[in-house]
Write a protein that holds these residues in place. Structure first.
Motif, PDB file in Angstrom:
ATOM      1  N   THR A 163      -4.093   6.512  -3.472  1.00 19.63           N
ATOM      2  CA  THR A 163      -3.365   5.290  -3.839  1.00 19.63           C
ATOM      3  C   THR A 163      -3.981   4.054  -3.201  1.00 19.63           C
ATOM      4  OG1 THR A 163      -1.770   5.445  -1.997  1.00 19.63           O
ATOM      5  CG2 THR A 163      -1.235   6.625  -4.030  1.00 19.63           C
ATOM      6  N   TYR A 164      -4.770   4.220  -2.157  1.00 14.53           N
ATOM      7  CA  TYR A 164      -5.368   3.062  -1.487  1.00 14.53           C
ATOM      8  C   TYR A 164      -6.347   2.304  -2.381  1.00 14.53           C
ATOM      9  CZ  TYR A 164      -3.493   4.720   3.011  1.00 14.53           C
ATOM     10  OH  TYR A 164      -2.672   5.112   4.042  1.00 14.53           O
ATOM     11  N   ALA A 165      -6.760   2.913  -3.475  1.00 14.46           N
ATOM     12  CA  ALA A 165      -7.634   2.209  -4.405  1.00 14.46           C
ATOM     13  C   ALA A 165      -6.911   1.019  -5.037  1.00 14.46           C
ATOM     14  CB  ALA A 165      -8.139   3.159  -5.489  1.00 14.46           C
ATOM     15  N   ASP A 166      -5.587   1.075  -5.049  1.00 13.56           N
ATOM     16  CA  ASP A 166      -4.757  -0.015  -5.555  1.00 13.56           C
ATOM     17  C   ASP A 166      -4.328  -0.865  -4.361  1.00 13.56           C
ATOM     18  OD1 ASP A 166      -2.759  -1.684  -6.500  1.00 13.56           O
ATOM     19  OD2 ASP A 166      -1.729  -0.124  -7.635  1.00 13.56           O
ATOM     20  N   ALA A 167      -4.787  -2.104  -4.316  1.00 15.83           N
ATOM     21  CA  ALA A 167      -4.521  -2.955  -3.152  1.00 15.83           C
ATOM     22  C   ALA A 167      -3.030  -3.137  -2.900  1.00 15.83           C
ATOM     23  CB  ALA A 167      -5.194  -4.317  -3.336  1.00 15.83           C
ATOM     24  N   SER A 168      -2.224  -3.136  -3.945  1.00 14.80           N
ATOM     25  CA  SER A 168      -0.784  -3.299  -3.736  1.00 14.80           C
ATOM     26  C   SER A 168      -0.188  -2.103  -3.003  1.00 14.80           C
ATOM     27  CB  SER A 168      -0.074  -3.491  -5.081  1.00 14.80           C
ATOM     28  OG  SER A 168      -0.144  -2.320  -5.874  1.00 14.80           O
ATOM     29  N   LYS A 169      -0.803  -0.937  -3.157  1.00 11.70           N
ATOM     30  CA  LYS A 169      -0.332   0.264  -2.470  1.00 11.70           C
ATOM     31  C   LYS A 169      -0.683   0.232  -0.981  1.00 11.70           C
ATOM     32  CE  LYS A 169       1.220   2.131  -6.257  1.00 11.70           C
ATOM     33  NZ  LYS A 169       2.665   2.228  -6.531  1.00 11.70           N
ATOM     34  N   VAL A 170      -1.674  -0.560  -0.634  1.00 13.98           N
ATOM     35  CA  VAL A 170      -2.037  -0.711   0.780  1.00 13.98           C
ATOM     36  C   VAL A 170      -0.880  -1.345   1.537  1.00 13.98           C
ATOM     37  CG1 VAL A 170      -3.603  -1.833   2.399  1.00 13.98           C
ATOM     38  CG2 VAL A 170      -4.506  -0.805   0.302  1.00 13.98           C
ATOM     39  N   ALA A 171      -0.275  -2.356   0.942  1.00 13.31           N
ATOM     40  CA  ALA A 171       0.883  -3.001   1.578  1.00 13.31           C
ATOM     41  C   ALA A 171       2.045  -2.018   1.686  1.00 13.31           C
ATOM     42  CB  ALA A 171       1.295  -4.233   0.781  1.00 13.31           C
ATOM     43  N   TYR A 172       2.216  -1.166   0.687  1.00 19.98           N
ATOM     44  CA  TYR A 172       3.275  -0.155   0.738  1.00 19.98           C
ATOM     45  C   TYR A 172       3.009   0.829   1.871  1.00 19.98           C
ATOM     46  CZ  TYR A 172       6.201   3.826  -0.561  1.00 19.98           C
ATOM     47  OH  TYR A 172       7.102   4.863  -0.540  1.00 19.98           O
ATOM     48  N   ALA A 173       1.743   1.242   2.020  1.00 17.92           N
ATOM     49  CA  ALA A 173       1.385   2.159   3.106  1.00 17.92           C
ATOM     50  C   ALA A 173       1.647   1.514   4.462  1.00 17.92           C
ATOM     51  CB  ALA A 173      -0.083   2.557   2.987  1.00 17.92           C
ATOM     52  N   LEU A 174       1.384   0.225   4.555  1.00 14.12           N
ATOM     53  CA  LEU A 174       1.647  -0.509   5.791  1.00 14.12           C
ATOM     54  C   LEU A 174       3.140  -0.490   6.113  1.00 14.12           C
ATOM     55  CD1 LEU A 174       0.276  -2.255   7.966  1.00 14.12           C
ATOM     56  CD2 LEU A 174       0.603  -4.231   6.483  1.00 14.12           C
ATOM     57  N   LYS A 175       3.955  -0.657   5.102  1.00 14.91           N
ATOM     58  CA  LYS A 175       5.407  -0.591   5.285  1.00 14.91           C
ATOM     59  C   LYS A 175       5.839   0.791   5.762  1.00 14.91           C
ATOM     60  CE  LYS A 175       9.582  -0.179   2.501  1.00 14.91           C
ATOM     61  NZ  LYS A 175      10.117  -0.163   1.121  1.00 14.91           N
TER      62      LYS A 175
END
Length: 221
Positions: A163-175
């Motif tokens: 999912t990290y390929a999608d930049a918006s998912k990076v913010a979700y992972a951070l959360k």
């Protein structure tokens, strides 16, 4: 550094246990943040446990170079400042966000530029058997290795690093990382704003991010 960034330095190895060792310190923290092991105080004979141990040592060396690099100091600080502006009122410490955010952004960029393949990483982990892993953990002083086994099986089955390929998912992972410490770290509005910061910062560093990998690679020689 996060999982895929550590894997980058050993992406050409054929030994799955070495690859596991390079990410095991972080896997253990994710499984149970109370787990603290010091393998350097123990002896590991030749074989799978020795490969895990060598990978563990490389993980520590890479993290040391990374956290001392100008790249990390500069970008974690800048992200701290930018994220601080959009999380006012959140219990999350901005310096913590900046630290984790740049590591997740690096993983994302490695994926989207094709420098690592998440499936290759997961295939290595799937080739490791619990017997060798549990032996390493037991020698290292862990009394309940099944705690890690349950987490590890879920980690390599879910394969969420894709999912990290999608930049918006990076913010979700951070959360999700923040939720291990703070149950409700952000409002929906803060999450949306954080996503914009992450996407913009990822785009801004896409041309220069390999500098830190090249620097560390030179230091490892």
């Amino acid at each position: 550094m996060n999982f895929l960034s550590h894997y980058y330095f050993d992406r050409h190895t054929s030994n799955c246990y070495h690859v596991l060792g390079t990410v095991l310190p972080d896997l253990l923290k994710n499984a149970d943040k109370s787990i603290i092991l010091h393998p350097e105080k123990h002896h590991y004979p030749d074989g799978d446990t020795h490969h895990i141990y060598n990978g563990w040592l490389k993980h520590l060396e890479i993290d040391r170079h990374f956290h001392n690099s100008d790249f990390f100091k500069t970008h974690s600080h800048q992200l701290k400042l930018e994220l601080r502006e959009v999380i006012s009122g959140s219990p999350v410490k901005p310096f913590f966000l900046g630290h984790i955010a740049i590591e997740l952004i690096l993983d994302s960029l490695l994926l989207t530029t094709g420098r690592v393949k998440a499936d290759d990483f997961y295939d290595h982990l799937s080739s490791c058997d619990h017997q060798s892993i549990n032996e390493f953990l037991a020698v290292s002083g862990m009394t309940e290795p099944e705690v890690f086994s349950r987490f590890f099986d879920k980690f390599r089955t879910e394969r969420y690093l894709h999912t990290y390929a999608d930049a918006s998912k990076v913010a979700y992972a951070l959360k999700r990382i923040c939720m291990r410490i703070w149950p409700s770290p952000f409002t929906p509005e803060q999450e949306a704003a954080m996503t914009n910061v992450i996407i913009n910062y990822r785009n801004k560093t896409s041309e220069t991010f390999m500098e830190v990998f090249d620097e560390i690679e030179r230091a490892l020689v």
